[in-house]
Motif scaffolding. Structure first.
Motif, PDB file in Angstrom:
ATOM      1  N   UNK A   9       0.787  -1.220  -0.156  1.00  0.00           N
ATOM      2  CA  UNK A   9       0.043  -0.227   0.025  1.00  0.00           C
ATOM      3  C   UNK A   9       0.685   1.237  -0.167  1.00  0.00           C
ATOM      4  N   UNK A  10       0.224   2.337  -0.158  1.00  0.00           N
ATOM      5  CA  UNK A  10       1.049   3.674   0.144  1.00  0.00           C
ATOM      6  C   UNK A  10       1.869   3.544   1.431  1.00  0.00           C
ATOM      7  N   UNK A  20      11.446   8.370   0.679  1.00  0.00           N
ATOM      8  CA  UNK A  20      11.245   7.995  -0.635  1.00  0.00           C
ATOM      9  C   UNK A  20      11.238   9.436  -1.467  1.00  0.00           C
ATOM     10  N   UNK A  21      11.386  10.705  -0.696  1.00  0.00           N
ATOM     11  CA  UNK A  21      11.371  11.945  -1.320  1.00  0.00           C
ATOM     12  C   UNK A  21      12.728  12.051  -1.699  1.00  0.00           C
ATOM     13  N   UNK A  27      17.465   3.238  -4.866  1.00  0.00           N
ATOM     14  CA  UNK A  27      18.349   2.357  -4.347  1.00  0.00           C
ATOM     15  C   UNK A  27      17.869   1.823  -3.135  1.00  0.00           C
ATOM     16  N   UNK A  28      16.876   2.031  -2.330  1.00  0.00           N
ATOM     17  CA  UNK A  28      16.686   1.615  -1.227  1.00  0.00           C
ATOM     18  C   UNK A  28      15.350   0.365  -1.549  1.00  0.00           C
ATOM     19  N   UNK A  29      15.238  -0.557  -0.872  1.00  0.00           N
ATOM     20  CA  UNK A  29      14.537  -1.634  -0.955  1.00  0.00           C
ATOM     21  C   UNK A  29      13.333  -1.855   0.256  1.00  0.00           C
ATOM     22  N   UNK A  30      13.534  -1.177   1.259  1.00  0.00           N
ATOM     23  CA  UNK A  30      13.003  -1.315   2.510  1.00  0.00           C
ATOM     24  C   UNK A  30      11.868  -0.310   2.468  1.00  0.00           C
ATOM     25  N   UNK A  31      11.190   0.104   1.412  1.00  0.00           N
ATOM     26  CA  UNK A  31      10.127   1.125   1.542  1.00  0.00           C
ATOM     27  C   UNK A  31       8.745   0.977   1.971  1.00  0.00           C
TER      28      UNK A  31
END
Length: 94
Positions: A9-10, A20-21, A27-31
């Motif tokens: 989800x968002x 995320x901004x 390059x990040x996978x843990x969002x």
């Protein structure tokens, strides 16, 4: 085990929104938000089948929501079949 499962989800977490901004967010996978951080705690039930290949996760807060994942495969899904009423008695059940 719940730390292995995330919300699709968002993002709700403020720290992850800020991540995320940034320009390097690509390059990040843990969002995604992990389900183990949900409030109230213990609002998820995780169960494995005897063959240890299929995992089901049930929401105790929203009865009727079930998600599944077949381990080591790309197969997953979820469905909600309920009355749309939140289980407000969960705190008394734990």
């Amino acid at each position: 085990l719940l730390h292995n499962y995330f919300h699709f989800r968002n993002v709700q977490s403020q720290a992850k929104k800020e991540l995320l901004l940034r320009d390097e967010a690509l390059f990040h996978q843990d969002f995604f938000d992990p389900i183990e951080e949900d409030a109230p705690k213990c609002s998820w039930s995780i169960q494995g089948d005897p063959s240890q290949r299929l995992v089901t996760i049930r929401s105790l807060l929203w009865p009727g929501y079930v998600a599944f994942h077949e381990c080591n495969t790309p197969y997953f899904g979820g469905v909600y079949i309920g009355n749309g009423l939140r289980n407000n008695d969960l705190a008394f059940m734990l």
